[in-house]
Design a protein around this motif. Structure first.
Motif, PDB file in Angstrom:
ATOM      1  N   GLY A  30       0.802  -1.215   0.000  1.00  0.00           N
ATOM      2  CA  GLY A  30       0.000   0.000   0.000  1.00  0.00           C
ATOM      3  C   GLY A  30       0.837   1.267   0.000  1.00  0.00           C
ATOM      4  N   ILE A  31       1.992   1.216  -0.656  1.00  0.00           N
ATOM      5  CA  ILE A  31       2.907   2.357  -0.681  1.00  0.00           C
ATOM      6  C   ILE A  31       2.624   3.211  -1.915  1.00  0.00           C
ATOM      7  N   PRO A  32       2.227   4.452  -1.763  1.00  0.00           N
ATOM      8  CA  PRO A  32       2.012   5.322  -2.923  1.00  0.00           C
ATOM      9  C   PRO A  32       3.345   5.557  -3.637  1.00  0.00           C
ATOM     10  N   TYR A  33       3.322   5.518  -4.967  1.00  0.00           N
ATOM     11  CA  TYR A  33       4.562   5.733  -5.712  1.00  0.00           C
ATOM     12  C   TYR A  33       4.259   6.356  -7.065  1.00  0.00           C
ATOM     13  N   GLU A  34       5.269   7.019  -7.589  1.00  0.00           N
ATOM     14  CA  GLU A  34       5.189   7.542  -8.952  1.00  0.00           C
ATOM     15  C   GLU A  34       5.955   6.594  -9.857  1.00  0.00           C
ATOM     16  N   TYR A  35       5.360   6.265 -10.993  1.00  0.00           N
ATOM     17  CA  TYR A  35       6.013   5.363 -11.942  1.00  0.00           C
ATOM     18  C   TYR A  35       6.535   6.157 -13.135  1.00  0.00           C
ATOM     19  N   VAL A  36       7.795   5.919 -13.482  1.00  0.00           N
ATOM     20  CA  VAL A  36       8.418   6.579 -14.632  1.00  0.00           C
ATOM     21  C   VAL A  36       8.792   5.515 -15.654  1.00  0.00           C
ATOM     22  N   GLU A  37       8.120   5.526 -16.795  1.00  0.00           N
ATOM     23  CA  GLU A  37       8.402   4.567 -17.869  1.00  0.00           C
ATOM     24  C   GLU A  37       9.662   5.011 -18.608  1.00  0.00           C
ATOM     25  N   GLU A  38      10.634   4.096 -18.691  1.00  0.00           N
ATOM     26  CA  GLU A  38      11.890   4.383 -19.358  1.00  0.00           C
ATOM     27  C   GLU A  38      11.922   3.764 -20.752  1.00  0.00           C
ATOM     28  N   ASP A  39      12.482   4.518 -21.692  1.00  0.00           N
ATOM     29  CA  ASP A  39      12.776   3.994 -23.024  1.00  0.00           C
ATOM     30  C   ASP A  39      14.193   3.441 -22.963  1.00  0.00           C
ATOM     31  N   LEU A  40      14.334   2.126 -23.007  1.00  0.00           N
ATOM     32  CA  LEU A  40      15.645   1.522 -22.801  1.00  0.00           C
ATOM     33  C   LEU A  40      16.593   1.753 -23.965  1.00  0.00           C
ATOM     34  N   LYS A  41      16.075   2.221 -25.088  1.00  0.00           N
ATOM     35  CA  LYS A  41      16.950   2.594 -26.201  1.00  0.00           C
ATOM     36  C   LYS A  41      17.421   4.038 -26.072  1.00  0.00           C
ATOM     37  N   ASN A  42      16.780   4.767 -25.198  1.00  0.00           N
ATOM     38  CA  ASN A  42      17.133   6.172 -24.987  1.00  0.00           C
ATOM     39  C   ASN A  42      16.928   6.502 -23.498  1.00  0.00           C
ATOM     40  N   LYS A  43      17.805   5.934 -22.673  1.00  0.00           N
ATOM     41  CA  LYS A  43      17.644   6.039 -21.228  1.00  0.00           C
ATOM     42  C   LYS A  43      17.818   7.474 -20.759  1.00  0.00           C
ATOM     43  N   SER A  44      17.002   7.848 -19.793  1.00  0.00           N
ATOM     44  CA  SER A  44      17.043   9.221 -19.295  1.00  0.00           C
ATOM     45  C   SER A  44      18.306   9.469 -18.476  1.00  0.00           C
ATOM     46  N   GLU A  45      18.729  10.703 -18.434  1.00  0.00           N
ATOM     47  CA  GLU A  45      19.890  11.076 -17.628  1.00  0.00           C
ATOM     48  C   GLU A  45      19.620  10.819 -16.152  1.00  0.00           C
ATOM     49  N   LYS A  55      23.169   0.780 -15.120  1.00  0.00           N
ATOM     50  CA  LYS A  55      22.441   1.604 -16.104  1.00  0.00           C
ATOM     51  C   LYS A  55      21.176   0.916 -16.607  1.00  0.00           C
ATOM     52  N   LYS A  56      20.427   0.311 -15.687  1.00  0.00           N
ATOM     53  CA  LYS A  56      19.223  -0.394 -16.118  1.00  0.00           C
ATOM     54  C   LYS A  56      18.130  -0.267 -15.070  1.00  0.00           C
ATOM     55  N   VAL A  57      16.925  -0.681 -15.459  1.00  0.00           N
ATOM     56  CA  VAL A  57      15.777  -0.700 -14.555  1.00  0.00           C
ATOM     57  C   VAL A  57      15.642  -2.101 -13.971  1.00  0.00           C
ATOM     58  N   PRO A  58      14.952  -2.201 -12.822  1.00  0.00           N
ATOM     59  CA  PRO A  58      14.259  -1.154 -12.074  1.00  0.00           C
ATOM     60  C   PRO A  58      15.196  -0.399 -11.137  1.00  0.00           C
ATOM     61  N   VAL A  59      14.813   0.831 -10.845  1.00  0.00           N
ATOM     62  CA  VAL A  59      15.463   1.614  -9.802  1.00  0.00           C
ATOM     63  C   VAL A  59      14.362   2.233  -8.947  1.00  0.00           C
ATOM     64  N   LEU A  60      14.476   2.061  -7.654  1.00  0.00           N
ATOM     65  CA  LEU A  60      13.549   2.687  -6.716  1.00  0.00           C
ATOM     66  C   LEU A  60      14.259   3.875  -6.077  1.00  0.00           C
ATOM     67  N   VAL A  61      13.588   5.024  -6.078  1.00  0.00           N
ATOM     68  CA  VAL A  61      14.145   6.208  -5.430  1.00  0.00           C
ATOM     69  C   VAL A  61      13.226   6.580  -4.269  1.00  0.00           C
ATOM     70  N   HIS A  62      13.807   6.577  -3.077  1.00  0.00           N
ATOM     71  CA  HIS A  62      13.035   6.873  -1.866  1.00  0.00           C
ATOM     72  C   HIS A  62      13.760   7.960  -1.077  1.00  0.00           C
ATOM     73  N   ASN A  63      13.057   9.052  -0.846  1.00  0.00           N
ATOM     74  CA  ASN A  63      13.682  10.187  -0.152  1.00  0.00           C
ATOM     75  C   ASN A  63      14.954  10.650  -0.859  1.00  0.00           C
ATOM     76  N   GLY A  64      14.929  10.575  -2.186  1.00  0.00           N
ATOM     77  CA  GLY A  64      16.061  11.035  -2.975  1.00  0.00           C
ATOM     78  C   GLY A  64      17.204  10.043  -3.070  1.00  0.00           C
ATOM     79  N   LYS A  65      17.072   8.882  -2.404  1.00  0.00           N
ATOM     80  CA  LYS A  65      18.134   7.871  -2.428  1.00  0.00           C
ATOM     81  C   LYS A  65      17.713   6.702  -3.307  1.00  0.00           C
ATOM     82  N   SER A  66      18.636   6.234  -4.126  1.00  0.00           N
ATOM     83  CA  SER A  66      18.296   5.215  -5.108  1.00  0.00           C
ATOM     84  C   SER A  66      18.726   3.821  -4.657  1.00  0.00           C
ATOM     85  N   ILE A  67      17.901   2.841  -5.036  1.00  0.00           N
ATOM     86  CA  ILE A  67      18.185   1.427  -4.773  1.00  0.00           C
ATOM     87  C   ILE A  67      17.973   0.685  -6.090  1.00  0.00           C
ATOM     88  N   ALA A  68      18.962  -0.116  -6.475  1.00  0.00           N
ATOM     89  CA  ALA A  68      18.887  -0.856  -7.730  1.00  0.00           C
ATOM     90  C   ALA A  68      18.868  -2.363  -7.464  1.00  0.00           C
TER      91      ALA A  68
END
Length: 228
Positions: A30-45, A55-68
């Motif tokens: 039940g954790i609210p989250y924003e989903y960002v769809e990535e184009d794997l041929k043109n990955k976002s900065e 350099k791949k998905v998924p990546v979770l960003v929580h409180n500005g900190k990333s977990i891969a």
């Protein structure tokens, strides 16, 4: 995209079962989250900055900190939101065994699906399917030995760590059958089939898995491009 402290953001792609894993866990908790769809041929900065190593998905960003890495993300979610429903049981040995079999699936089973999908020629496909049957047999026997009389894919009445890890990938097996026009998982592995079909009927899994026809269409395009 501007990130805000306290928000949970998931960078993923809808075709990826390991991204589906993370969505399942977030929804289950039940954790609210924003989903960002990535184009794997043109990955976002932004994605590259959050996962500079792989350099791949998924990546979770929580409180500005990333977990891969999906299995690591599942454990992070469990530890950070230590509320019911829980992904893992309390017993440390049971937890270790569940982690072992999730890792086995990723290391032994998943790669063979990709070999089957990209195989050239009948003999190569048949060999890969037989190899898959053998590693699934080890999985079946190991699960029954380690969890006698239990359903390790659920933790109580809800989906658990192993069910999420295996189901997010294995529940798409009919799409793989259609893509390669062969039966990939057969009655040679009846226990695995029964487990996967039970997971597929779970409402949360049904809601979160990508639509069958859409997934088949996307992967047919991908394979045609890869074989060209």
């Amino acid at each position: 995209m501007e990130e805000k402290q306290g928000e949970v953001v998931l960078f993923g792609t809808w075709t990826s079962p390991i991204c589906t894993r993370v969505e399942l866990a977030l929804k289950l908790k039940g954790i609210p989250y924003e989903y960002v769809e990535e184009d794997l041929k043109n990955k976002s900065e932004l994605l590259l900055s959050h996962n500079p190593v792989h350099k791949k998905v998924p990546v979770l960003v929580h409180n500005g900190k990333s977990i891969a890495e999906s299995l690591i993300i599942l454990e992070y979610i469990e530890e950070c939101w230590n509320t019911t429903p829980k992904l893992l049981p309390e017993d440390p040995h049971q937890r270790a065994k569940l982690r072992f079999w999730a890792n086995y699936y990723d290391q032994k089973v998943v790669p063979i699906f990709y070999i089957i999908a990209t195989a050239k020629g009948k003999e190569e496909i048949e060999k890969a399917i037989e190899d898959l049957s053998q590693v699934l047999k080890v999985f079946e026997e190991g699960i029954e030995k380690d969890f006698p009389g239990q359903n390790p894919f659920f933790n109580g009445d809800s989906l658990g760590y192993l069910g999420i890890s295996i189901g997010s990938h294995g529940c798409n097996y009919k799409a793989v059958n259609e893509i390669v026009d062969v039966v990939v998982i057969s009655e040679k592995n009846p226990k695995f089939l029964s487990w996967i079909n039970a997971l597929k009927n779970c409402p949360l899994m049904e809601e979160t898995l990508p639509p069958h026809d859409k997934l088949v269409a996307r992967f047919k395009v991908f394979l045609a491009s890869a074989q060209a």
